[in-house]
Motif scaffolding. Structure first.
Motif, PDB file in Angstrom:
ATOM      1  N   GLY A   1      -9.432   8.893   2.190  1.00  0.00           N
ATOM      2  CA  GLY A   1      -8.664   8.634   0.979  1.00  0.00           C
ATOM      3  C   GLY A   1      -7.740   7.436   1.021  1.00  0.00           C
ATOM      4  N   LEU A   2      -7.756   6.670   2.112  1.00  0.00           N
ATOM      5  CA  LEU A   2      -6.890   5.495   2.114  1.00  0.00           C
ATOM      6  C   LEU A   2      -7.580   4.340   1.404  1.00  0.00           C
TER       7      LEU A   2
ATOM      8  N   ALA B   1     -16.371   9.645 -10.657  1.00  0.00           N
ATOM      9  CA  ALA B   1     -15.178  10.288 -11.213  1.00  0.00           C
ATOM     10  C   ALA B   1     -14.836  11.542 -10.417  1.00  0.00           C
ATOM     11  N   ALA B   2     -15.855  12.315 -10.039  1.00  0.00           N
ATOM     12  CA  ALA B   2     -15.603  13.529  -9.270  1.00  0.00           C
ATOM     13  C   ALA B   2     -15.014  13.179  -7.905  1.00  0.00           C
ATOM     14  N   ALA B   3     -15.553  12.146  -7.272  1.00  0.00           N
ATOM     15  CA  ALA B   3     -15.038  11.748  -5.965  1.00  0.00           C
ATOM     16  C   ALA B   3     -13.601  11.257  -6.087  1.00  0.00           C
ATOM     17  N   THR B   4     -13.313  10.538  -7.183  1.00  0.00           N
ATOM     18  CA  THR B   4     -11.943  10.075  -7.402  1.00  0.00           C
ATOM     19  C   THR B   4     -11.004  11.255  -7.588  1.00  0.00           C
ATOM     20  N   LEU B   5     -11.481  12.257  -8.336  1.00  0.00           N
ATOM     21  CA  LEU B   5     -10.660  13.445  -8.565  1.00  0.00           C
ATOM     22  C   LEU B   5     -10.350  14.142  -7.248  1.00  0.00           C
ATOM     23  N   PHE B   6     -11.360  14.231  -6.383  1.00  0.00           N
ATOM     24  CA  PHE B   6     -11.143  14.826  -5.053  1.00  0.00           C
ATOM     25  C   PHE B   6     -10.044  14.061  -4.309  1.00  0.00           C
TER      26      PHE B   6
ATOM     27  N   MET C   1       0.840  -1.199   0.000  1.00  0.00           N
ATOM     28  CA  MET C   1       0.000   0.000   0.000  1.00  0.00           C
ATOM     29  C   MET C   1       0.867   1.238   0.000  1.00  0.00           C
ATOM     30  N   ASN C   2       0.546   2.159  -0.877  1.00  0.00           N
ATOM     31  CA  ASN C   2       1.247   3.433  -0.918  1.00  0.00           C
ATOM     32  C   ASN C   2       0.935   4.217   0.353  1.00  0.00           C
ATOM     33  N   PRO C   3       1.986   4.633   1.102  1.00  0.00           N
ATOM     34  CA  PRO C   3       1.707   5.350   2.349  1.00  0.00           C
ATOM     35  C   PRO C   3       0.984   6.672   2.123  1.00  0.00           C
ATOM     36  N   LEU C   4       1.101   7.217   0.922  1.00  0.00           N
ATOM     37  CA  LEU C   4       0.386   8.460   0.635  1.00  0.00           C
ATOM     38  C   LEU C   4      -1.075   8.200   0.292  1.00  0.00           C
ATOM     39  N   GLY C   5      -1.483   6.952   0.290  1.00  0.00           N
ATOM     40  CA  GLY C   5      -2.843   6.658  -0.116  1.00  0.00           C
ATOM     41  C   GLY C   5      -2.974   6.834  -1.607  1.00  0.00           C
ATOM     42  N   LEU C   6      -4.093   7.394  -2.049  1.00  0.00           N
ATOM     43  CA  LEU C   6      -4.347   7.516  -3.481  1.00  0.00           C
ATOM     44  C   LEU C   6      -3.900   8.871  -4.010  1.00  0.00           C
ATOM     45  N   TYR C   7      -3.290   9.706  -3.161  1.00  0.00           N
ATOM     46  CA  TYR C   7      -2.948  11.078  -3.547  1.00  0.00           C
ATOM     47  C   TYR C   7      -1.961  11.101  -4.705  1.00  0.00           C
ATOM     48  N   GLN C   8      -2.218  11.996  -5.668  1.00  0.00           N
ATOM     49  CA  GLN C   8      -1.321  12.176  -6.805  1.00  0.00           C
ATOM     50  C   GLN C   8      -0.704  13.570  -6.667  1.00  0.00           C
ATOM     51  N   PRO C   9       0.585  13.658  -6.303  1.00  0.00           N
ATOM     52  CA  PRO C   9       1.176  14.976  -6.041  1.00  0.00           C
ATOM     53  C   PRO C   9       1.074  15.883  -7.261  1.00  0.00           C
ATOM     54  N   GLY C  10       0.903  17.176  -6.994  1.00  0.00           N
ATOM     55  CA  GLY C  10       0.796  18.138  -8.072  1.00  0.00           C
ATOM     56  C   GLY C  10       0.594  19.523  -7.512  1.00  0.00           C
ATOM     57  N   SER C  11       0.566  20.519  -8.395  1.00  0.00           N
ATOM     58  CA  SER C  11       0.417  21.902  -7.941  1.00  0.00           C
ATOM     59  C   SER C  11      -0.634  22.634  -8.768  1.00  0.00           C
ATOM     60  N   SER C  12      -1.580  21.895  -9.329  1.00  0.00           N
ATOM     61  CA  SER C  12      -2.620  22.506 -10.145  1.00  0.00           C
ATOM     62  C   SER C  12      -3.575  23.306  -9.255  1.00  0.00           C
ATOM     63  N   PRO C  13      -4.408  24.155  -9.852  1.00  0.00           N
ATOM     64  CA  PRO C  13      -5.410  24.884  -9.062  1.00  0.00           C
ATOM     65  C   PRO C  13      -6.264  23.944  -8.220  1.00  0.00           C
ATOM     66  N   LEU C  14      -6.563  22.752  -8.761  1.00  0.00           N
ATOM     67  CA  LEU C  14      -7.377  21.809  -7.999  1.00  0.00           C
ATOM     68  C   LEU C  14      -6.645  21.295  -6.778  1.00  0.00           C
ATOM     69  N   HIS C  15      -5.311  21.149  -6.901  1.00  0.00           N
ATOM     70  CA  HIS C  15      -4.538  20.702  -5.748  1.00  0.00           C
ATOM     71  C   HIS C  15      -4.507  21.776  -4.667  1.00  0.00           C
ATOM     72  N   ARG C  16      -4.480  23.053  -5.127  1.00  0.00           N
ATOM     73  CA  ARG C  16      -4.276  24.133  -4.162  1.00  0.00           C
ATOM     74  C   ARG C  16      -5.572  24.613  -3.528  1.00  0.00           C
TER      75      ARG C  16
ATOM     76  N   ARG D   1      -4.342  15.870  -0.214  1.00  0.00           N
ATOM     77  CA  ARG D   1      -3.460  15.130   0.688  1.00  0.00           C
ATOM     78  C   ARG D   1      -4.216  14.676   1.928  1.00  0.00           C
ATOM     79  N   ILE D   2      -3.830  13.489   2.415  1.00  0.00           N
ATOM     80  CA  ILE D   2      -4.507  12.960   3.598  1.00  0.00           C
ATOM     81  C   ILE D   2      -4.301  13.872   4.795  1.00  0.00           C
ATOM     82  N   ASP D   3      -3.061  14.385   4.958  1.00  0.00           N
ATOM     83  CA  ASP D   3      -2.836  15.206   6.151  1.00  0.00           C
ATOM     84  C   ASP D   3      -3.630  16.507   6.073  1.00  0.00           C
ATOM     85  N   ALA D   4      -3.888  16.991   4.842  1.00  0.00           N
ATOM     86  CA  ALA D   4      -4.729  18.181   4.715  1.00  0.00           C
ATOM     87  C   ALA D   4      -6.148  17.874   5.180  1.00  0.00           C
TER      88      ALA D   4
END
Lengths: 201, 198
Positions: B74-75, A102-107, A1-16, A112-115
């Protein structure tokens, strides 16, 4: 399991965008799809969500993985609905499923989980007066992660023992030893926590 | 400490957390193939039943809530590596939310008397019904057709009944191996009873 969960790092407006706003947008969108019953408008919503994946610069590989999961569910529902009710309603339900999932997946991909945990801690702060301590939330989640690691190891050991006994197919021969060791592990953890002062008054 | 009521009893916390993790591990493990059918029996939705049977209503409900919250955040802990808000908003989201009521109902019935197999069967059957009570109307609203939701859900009834029986058998065996688990009071500082340690 990825410790970051499903998060995909990025800096797009959606990420911010703030977590609270994104969650609100998601809930509005999800309830919106229940209000809309025209396939055309639902198609527009699906297209808008797809655009969101582009804006967030989700790699194709992740898009494909997400799409496959969503489409399998949507296709299953579509076929069943088609058979039971008819093509029109089936199309509406299928598009509704695709849009919300799809929208929930995008969210999930852009947050980030910690956010999320930080947001929960802030939102839970008013509950302080009812005895909920937001800091405890973080502790519980951390303890749970550790327990997942431990139980995965235990489950592997039990599985091996099961195989050695030639009882691979028996659910009971797997679950009973696993649960007995799970309860024992919980008791050890409880004693360790008590020894470190948890629950003292 | 100035606010004594806010402290968490360690034994309760430990069981809640570990069983939340247990439900997660059930999802990590691949399904068990039964007989010649190509459909794997996914173990995870037996998790809330087992938690209720073994922990009792309060701790089981808490552990299911914790598991679902961590998943929603999200996990990817749901079986098949799913996670996030998606599964909750999807067509079968009601069945996930129903786990909470399910664990509660099983726990209430299981802790009311001797931990015999018949009681476990009744408790787990009621727990399954509680899950359907939330899951099927949710699916019905999703589809806009309650009848279709019933037919769609009927596919899962045989597998779910098998899980109810399995969970009841497993729970009664676990209780036999570890007597006093369900009755274990919240204040059990160590193996020695009697001294509350105050």
């Amino acid at each position: 399991m990825n410790p970051l969960g499903l998060y995909q790092p990025g800096s797009s407006p959606l990420h911010r965008l703030g977590v609270g706003w994104k969650l609100l947008a998601l809930l509005v969108l999800a309830s919106g799809t229940f209000v809309l019953s025209s396939p055309v408008w639902l198609g527009v919503v699906v297209a808008a969500v797809a655009l969101g994946f582009v804006v967030a610069r989700i790699p194709l590989r992740r898009c494909w993985a997400a799409a496959r999961g969503v489409l399998v569910i949507a296709a299953f529902l579509f076929l069943v609905q088609w058979w039971l009710i008819g093509l029109d309603q089936a199309t509406v339900v299928g598009l509704r499923v695709i849009a919300t999932l799809a929208a929930a997946t995008l969210f999930t991909l852009t947050t980030r989980i910690d956010a999320i945990v930080a947001m929960l801690e802030r939102r839970l702060a008013p509950l302080r007066r009812f005895g909920v301590r937001p800091g405890d939330v973080a502790l519980l989640v951390g303890l749970m992660f550790q327990a997942v690691t431990t139980l995965t190891r235990i489950a592997g050991e039990v599985r091996e023992a099961q195989r050695a006994r030639g009882a691979e197919r028996s659910v009971v021969a797997f679950a009973v030893p696993l649960l007995v060791r799970t309860v024992r592990h919980a008791d050890e953890l409880g004693e360790a926590l008590a020894a470190r002062g948890m629950g003292d008054r | 400490m100035p606010e004594p009521r806010a402290t968490l009893p360690a034994a309760d916390v430990a069981r809640t957390v570990v069983f939340a993790a247990f439900i997660a591990v059930l999802g990590v493990f691949p399904g068990v193939y039964v007989g010649g059918s190509g459909v794997p029996i996914v173990l995870q939705n037996a998790g809330p039943l087992l938690a209720g049977s073994i922990l009792g209503a309060r701790r089981a409900t808490a552990s299911v809530v914790l598991f679902l919250a961590v998943t929603a955040v999200g996990l990817p802990l749901l079986s098949g590596g799913r996670g996030g808000i998606g599964p909750f908003l999807g067509p079968s989201g009601g069945f996930l939310i129903g786990w909470i009521l399910s664990a509660f109902v099983v726990g209430i019935i299981a802790s009311r008397g001797l931990l015999t197999l018949p009681r476990m069967l009744v408790a787990n059957l009621a727990g399954l019904a509680a899950d359907y009570l939330i899951g099927i109307p949710f699916l019905g609203i999703y589809n806009g057709n309650m009848g279709a939701a019933l037919v769609q859900s009927a596919v899962f009834v045989p597998g779910d009944l098998a899980k109810v029986v399995a969970a009841a058998v497993i729970a009664s065996l676990v209780h036999r191996a570890l007597p006093g688990t369900l009755a274990a009071p919240t204040s059990r500082p160590s193996t020695k009873p009697g001294d509350p340690g105050a």
